[in-house]
Design a protein around this motif. Structure first.
Motif, PDB file in Angstrom:
ATOM      1  N   HIS A  12       0.843  -1.201   0.000  1.00 41.59           N
ATOM      2  CA  HIS A  12       0.000   0.000   0.000  1.00 41.59           C
ATOM      3  C   HIS A  12       0.872   1.242   0.000  1.00 41.59           C
ATOM      4  O   HIS A  12       1.866   1.331   0.728  1.00 41.59           O
ATOM      5  CB  HIS A  12      -0.902   0.002   1.245  1.00 41.59           C
ATOM      6  CG  HIS A  12      -1.714   1.254   1.392  1.00 41.59           C
ATOM      7  ND1 HIS A  12      -2.853   1.501   0.651  1.00 41.59           N
ATOM      8  CD2 HIS A  12      -1.548   2.339   2.197  1.00 41.59           C
ATOM      9  CE1 HIS A  12      -3.351   2.675   0.994  1.00 41.59           C
ATOM     10  NE2 HIS A  12      -2.574   3.210   1.926  1.00 41.59           N
ATOM     11  N   THR A  17      -3.434   0.395  -3.688  1.00 46.38           N
ATOM     12  CA  THR A  17      -3.239  -0.819  -2.897  1.00 46.38           C
ATOM     13  C   THR A  17      -3.154  -1.991  -3.862  1.00 46.38           C
ATOM     14  O   THR A  17      -3.983  -2.126  -4.765  1.00 46.38           O
ATOM     15  CB  THR A  17      -4.416  -1.038  -1.925  1.00 46.38           C
ATOM     16  OG1 THR A  17      -4.501   0.074  -1.027  1.00 46.38           O
ATOM     17  CG2 THR A  17      -4.216  -2.313  -1.112  1.00 46.38           C
ATOM     18  N   MET A 208     -16.044  -3.763   1.887  1.00 50.95           N
ATOM     19  CA  MET A 208     -14.711  -3.531   2.454  1.00 50.95           C
ATOM     20  C   MET A 208     -13.717  -3.123   1.374  1.00 50.95           C
ATOM     21  O   MET A 208     -13.910  -3.412   0.192  1.00 50.95           O
ATOM     22  CB  MET A 208     -14.193  -4.817   3.112  1.00 50.95           C
ATOM     23  CG  MET A 208     -14.895  -5.218   4.383  1.00 50.95           C
ATOM     24  SD  MET A 208     -14.168  -6.760   5.018  1.00 50.95           S
ATOM     25  CE  MET A 208     -15.026  -6.897   6.587  1.00 50.95           C
ATOM     26  N   ASP A 209     -12.633  -2.455   1.802  1.00 57.76           N
ATOM     27  CA  ASP A 209     -11.591  -2.122   0.839  1.00 57.76           C
ATOM     28  C   ASP A 209     -10.890  -3.406   0.389  1.00 57.76           C
ATOM     29  O   ASP A 209     -11.081  -4.485   0.955  1.00 57.76           O
ATOM     30  CB  ASP A 209     -10.603  -1.103   1.396  1.00 57.76           C
ATOM     31  CG  ASP A 209      -9.893  -1.585   2.650  1.00 57.76           C
ATOM     32  OD1 ASP A 209      -9.638  -2.794   2.769  1.00 57.76           O
ATOM     33  OD2 ASP A 209      -9.592  -0.751   3.526  1.00 57.76           O
ATOM     34  N   LEU A 212      -8.773  -5.859   3.006  1.00 57.27           N
ATOM     35  CA  LEU A 212      -9.587  -6.632   3.945  1.00 57.27           C
ATOM     36  C   LEU A 212     -10.502  -7.607   3.215  1.00 57.27           C
ATOM     37  O   LEU A 212     -10.786  -8.703   3.700  1.00 57.27           O
ATOM     38  CB  LEU A 212     -10.410  -5.695   4.825  1.00 57.27           C
ATOM     39  CG  LEU A 212      -9.633  -4.879   5.862  1.00 57.27           C
ATOM     40  CD1 LEU A 212     -10.590  -4.073   6.724  1.00 57.27           C
ATOM     41  CD2 LEU A 212      -8.774  -5.791   6.747  1.00 57.27           C
ATOM     42  N   ARG A 232      -0.121   0.769   9.162  1.00 55.86           N
ATOM     43  CA  ARG A 232      -1.531   0.976   9.505  1.00 55.86           C
ATOM     44  C   ARG A 232      -2.408  -0.119   8.916  1.00 55.86           C
ATOM     45  O   ARG A 232      -3.325  -0.624   9.577  1.00 55.86           O
ATOM     46  CB  ARG A 232      -1.996   2.348   9.002  1.00 55.86           C
ATOM     47  CG  ARG A 232      -1.430   3.522   9.779  1.00 55.86           C
ATOM     48  CD  ARG A 232      -2.027   4.829   9.316  1.00 55.86           C
ATOM     49  NE  ARG A 232      -3.479   4.865   9.549  1.00 55.86           N
ATOM     50  CZ  ARG A 232      -4.264   5.843   9.108  1.00 55.86           C
ATOM     51  NH1 ARG A 232      -3.740   6.858   8.416  1.00 55.86           N
ATOM     52  NH2 ARG A 232      -5.561   5.820   9.356  1.00 55.86           N
ATOM     53  N   LEU A 233      -2.122  -0.504   7.677  1.00 56.18           N
ATOM     54  CA  LEU A 233      -2.903  -1.565   7.044  1.00 56.18           C
ATOM     55  C   LEU A 233      -2.631  -2.905   7.728  1.00 56.18           C
ATOM     56  O   LEU A 233      -3.540  -3.723   7.902  1.00 56.18           O
ATOM     57  CB  LEU A 233      -2.568  -1.644   5.552  1.00 56.18           C
ATOM     58  CG  LEU A 233      -3.440  -2.570   4.710  1.00 56.18           C
ATOM     59  CD1 LEU A 233      -4.915  -2.242   4.867  1.00 56.18           C
ATOM     60  CD2 LEU A 233      -3.046  -2.484   3.240  1.00 56.18           C
ATOM     61  N   GLU A 235      -1.996  -3.330  10.863  1.00 59.65           N
ATOM     62  CA  GLU A 235      -2.771  -3.332  12.108  1.00 59.65           C
ATOM     63  C   GLU A 235      -4.247  -3.606  11.834  1.00 59.65           C
ATOM     64  O   GLU A 235      -4.918  -4.290  12.616  1.00 59.65           O
ATOM     65  CB  GLU A 235      -2.585  -1.994  12.821  1.00 59.65           C
ATOM     66  CG  GLU A 235      -1.169  -1.800  13.372  1.00 59.65           C
ATOM     67  CD  GLU A 235      -0.914  -0.396  13.881  1.00 59.65           C
ATOM     68  OE1 GLU A 235      -1.792   0.488  13.631  1.00 59.65           O
ATOM     69  OE2 GLU A 235       0.138  -0.158  14.506  1.00 59.65           O
ATOM     70  N   LYS A 236      -4.783  -3.071  10.721  1.00 54.39           N
ATOM     71  CA  LYS A 236      -6.179  -3.331  10.359  1.00 54.39           C
ATOM     72  C   LYS A 236      -6.401  -4.808  10.061  1.00 54.39           C
ATOM     73  O   LYS A 236      -7.396  -5.406  10.483  1.00 54.39           O
ATOM     74  CB  LYS A 236      -6.571  -2.489   9.140  1.00 54.39           C
ATOM     75  CG  LYS A 236      -6.846  -1.035   9.428  1.00 54.39           C
ATOM     76  CD  LYS A 236      -7.167  -0.272   8.152  1.00 54.39           C
ATOM     77  CE  LYS A 236      -8.432  -0.748   7.495  1.00 54.39           C
ATOM     78  NZ  LYS A 236      -8.768   0.059   6.295  1.00 54.39           N
ATOM     79  N   VAL A 237      -5.457  -5.403   9.320  1.00 46.75           N
ATOM     80  CA  VAL A 237      -5.573  -6.821   8.965  1.00 46.75           C
ATOM     81  C   VAL A 237      -5.514  -7.689  10.217  1.00 46.75           C
ATOM     82  O   VAL A 237      -6.318  -8.617  10.387  1.00 46.75           O
ATOM     83  CB  VAL A 237      -4.460  -7.215   7.968  1.00 46.75           C
ATOM     84  CG1 VAL A 237      -4.396  -8.734   7.804  1.00 46.75           C
ATOM     85  CG2 VAL A 237      -4.688  -6.536   6.620  1.00 46.75           C
ATOM     86  N   SER A 239      -6.195  -6.824  13.308  1.00 45.45           N
ATOM     87  CA  SER A 239      -7.403  -6.597  14.094  1.00 45.45           C
ATOM     88  C   SER A 239      -8.581  -7.383  13.532  1.00 45.45           C
ATOM     89  O   SER A 239      -9.365  -7.979  14.282  1.00 45.45           O
ATOM     90  CB  SER A 239      -7.726  -5.096  14.116  1.00 45.45           C
ATOM     91  OG  SER A 239      -8.946  -4.855  14.787  1.00 45.45           O
ATOM     92  N   PHE A 240      -8.707  -7.402  12.209  1.00 45.63           N
ATOM     93  CA  PHE A 240      -9.797  -8.140  11.572  1.00 45.63           C
ATOM     94  C   PHE A 240      -9.674  -9.634  11.846  1.00 45.63           C
ATOM     95  O   PHE A 240     -10.653 -10.307  12.189  1.00 45.63           O
ATOM     96  CB  PHE A 240      -9.794  -7.863  10.063  1.00 45.63           C
ATOM     97  CG  PHE A 240     -10.790  -8.664   9.284  1.00 45.63           C
ATOM     98  CD1 PHE A 240     -12.134  -8.324   9.288  1.00 45.63           C
ATOM     99  CD2 PHE A 240     -10.387  -9.783   8.547  1.00 45.63           C
ATOM    100  CE1 PHE A 240     -13.066  -9.077   8.581  1.00 45.63           C
ATOM    101  CE2 PHE A 240     -11.302 -10.530   7.841  1.00 45.63           C
ATOM    102  CZ  PHE A 240     -12.643 -10.179   7.850  1.00 45.63           C
TER     103      PHE A 240
END
Length: 495
Positions: A12, A17, A208-209, A212, A232-233, A235-237, A239-240
């Protein structure tokens, strides 16, 4: 491919992305999302603009540049409509009516988005279908696992809702499935409320983007690792996955180098190959991929490969390699619609069966739904592959401004003759006595080439002065009037 090592790489940056799927370090799938992202999966509160009984379809305004296309088979009959005549769009919809639709296909070219009223909301393990009332299980799962999952899910689905259990649910616990279903049911209640309060056209649910979405739909235990090069991405992955599949979190790593993960894996040459017409095969043959309005044609050629034994062996080996590579290119380029593969003719039915098996084995690894026919005696295989977006080719390329996507340009002779005719037309019809005319540099070189006396002849025939200059802003056959005047103005500026 029993010992396939699968990896997913997510890169990203400020521009886009990119998500890559590798099998044994070979790039087999690549998805790119830029600021103008896909709308597939989005749910809109739309307004019916036109109902076309002759096409059994309707056009629905969902707020995009072009109205969306809704075919009668994609319309769920409202609860208050009973005994609808088969394929009667007028009994189901009327102009001005508001309804929720979900995008099946992105707008492509001159066509608007393709939509349906049969909404689906995918989760990690389940897909919720608000307007159905059955529980379906992925056919890719073993019978024993299908029975186990059905016994868990069927009793907990709210009445009036339908659910499909995804392949990713293999081995999932009852708690995992209940949690996924609870999330999807909450989501549906929120979408319903927003649609009830909204005013068409309006988006009521956004998919979703890309990153994800790929983690949700594709990443599973069969993958060796998932590498993300943006913190940041990442951390999103993580967390999901902690919420949906905690056991997969350990497979996710952050690429900390300054260079992107794609550069570190040297993927660019493989990405570049996705825009080439010819793709080389290991033994020296190649496949040629041509996209038309109606279908994609893939032609198989032996190229420089001359074989070692006999002609049949040479043909068989080339076709086997082509079957594998053709499917890889379909996945990499995300080619959809009708596809015809023209293998080299094979006399032996055994050889045709071998190639057919290699093709079908390769298609087993393709997540996109496909249908194929048997190889004909002429070596042709017809297949369809679900088409959702423009594919990688549509993202990475644009039509040629010269040939406008035709793939061919005017010949030198055609350009020269057209330019000379236009010059004559200007001189004959124009009221001035002298002209300075601009031509595209390449056309200028053709018209002024040694031995071409056209300009001198036109001066003599028309009695007017004319001179030419190279103008890079001109089209291939365009002649632009730069200056017009009296006397010998043009002759004085002749190159």
């Amino acid at each position: 491919m029993p010992n396939t090592v699968r990896e997913m790489l997510i890169s990203h940056d400020a521009h886009e992305t990119r998500v890559a799927v590798l099998e044994n370090r070979h790039l087999v799938e690549l998805y790119i999302e830029r600021p103008k992202r896909s709308v597939v999966g989005n749910v809109y509160l739309g307004k019916v603009r036109d109902v076309l009984p002759g096409m059994q379809a309707a056009f629905v305004d969902i707020g995009l540049d072009k109205n969306a296309f809704l075919y009668v088979d994609e319309v769920v009959a409202p609860e208050d409509v009973k005994d609808v005549p088969k394929r009667d769009i007028q009994a189901l919809l009327r102009p001005g009516q508001q309804l929720m639709v979900q995008v099946l296909k992105d707008p492509m070219g001159t066509k608007g988005a393709r939509v349906t009223t049969e909404l689906t909301f995918p989760g990690r393990f389940l897909v919720l279908m608000p307007f159905s009332s059955f529980v379906g299980i992925s056919r890719k799962l073993a019978d024993e696992e299908r029975d186990r999952l059905h016994a868990i899910v069927a009793p907990i689905v709210e009445e009036g809702l339908g659910v499909i259990v995804r392949t990713a649910a293999a081995g999932a616990s009852q708690r995992d499935l209940e949690s996924d279903l609870e999330f999807l049911q909450r989501l549906w209640r929120r979408v319903k409320h927003q649609a009830h309060e909204g005013l068409a056209p309006e988006v009521v649910y956004t998919e979703m983007d890309l990153a994800l979405r790929m983690v949700r739909d594709a990443f599973g235990p069969e993958y060796k690792r998932l590498v993300v090069d943006d913190k940041r991405l990442f951390e999103k992955v993580v967390s999901f996955l902690k919420k949906t599949s905690p056991d997969l979190v350990r497979k996710v790593t952050l690429h900390k180098d300054r260079t992107s993960i794609f550069d570190a894996q040297e993927l660019q040459p493989q990405i570049d190959s996705a825009t080439l017409r010819n793709v080389a095969l290991p033994s020296g043959g190649h496949i040629t991929i041509d996209k038309t309005e109606a279908l994609t044609a893939i032609d198989v050629n032996t190229g420089s490969y001359v074989g070692r034994k006999n002609l049949e062996d040479t043909i068989l080996r080339t076709n086997l390699e082509a079957a594998e590579e053709a499917v890889r290119q379909l996945r990499l380029r995300d080619i959809g619609g009708i596809i015809v593969i023209d293998f080299i003719d094979m006399e032996s039915t055994t050889h045709r069966a071998d190639v057919s098996k290699r093709l079908n084995d390769a298609l087993e690894r393709d997540r996109t739904k496909t249908r194929t026919t048997e190889i004909s005696r002429l070596g042709l295989v017809e297949m369809t592959r679900k088409n959702v977006t423009d594919g990688l080719y549509g993202v990475l390329t644009a039509p040629c401004p010269t040939c406008h996507g035709e793939g061919r340009v005017l010949s030198d002779a055609t350009r020269r003759i057209a330019a000379e005719r236009r010059i004559k037309e200007i001189l004959v019809s124009g009221k001035s006595s002298a002209y300075l005319l601009g031509l595209q540099p390449e056309t200028y070189a053709l018209v002024t080439a040694p031995g071409n006396n056209t300009i001198a002849i036109l001066r003599a025939e028309t009695g007017k002065g004319v001179a030419l200059v190279a103008d890079p802003d001109c089209g291939p056959t365009e002649v632009k009037i730069v200056i017009e005047g009296r006397g010998n103005i043009a002759e004085a500026t002749t190159p």
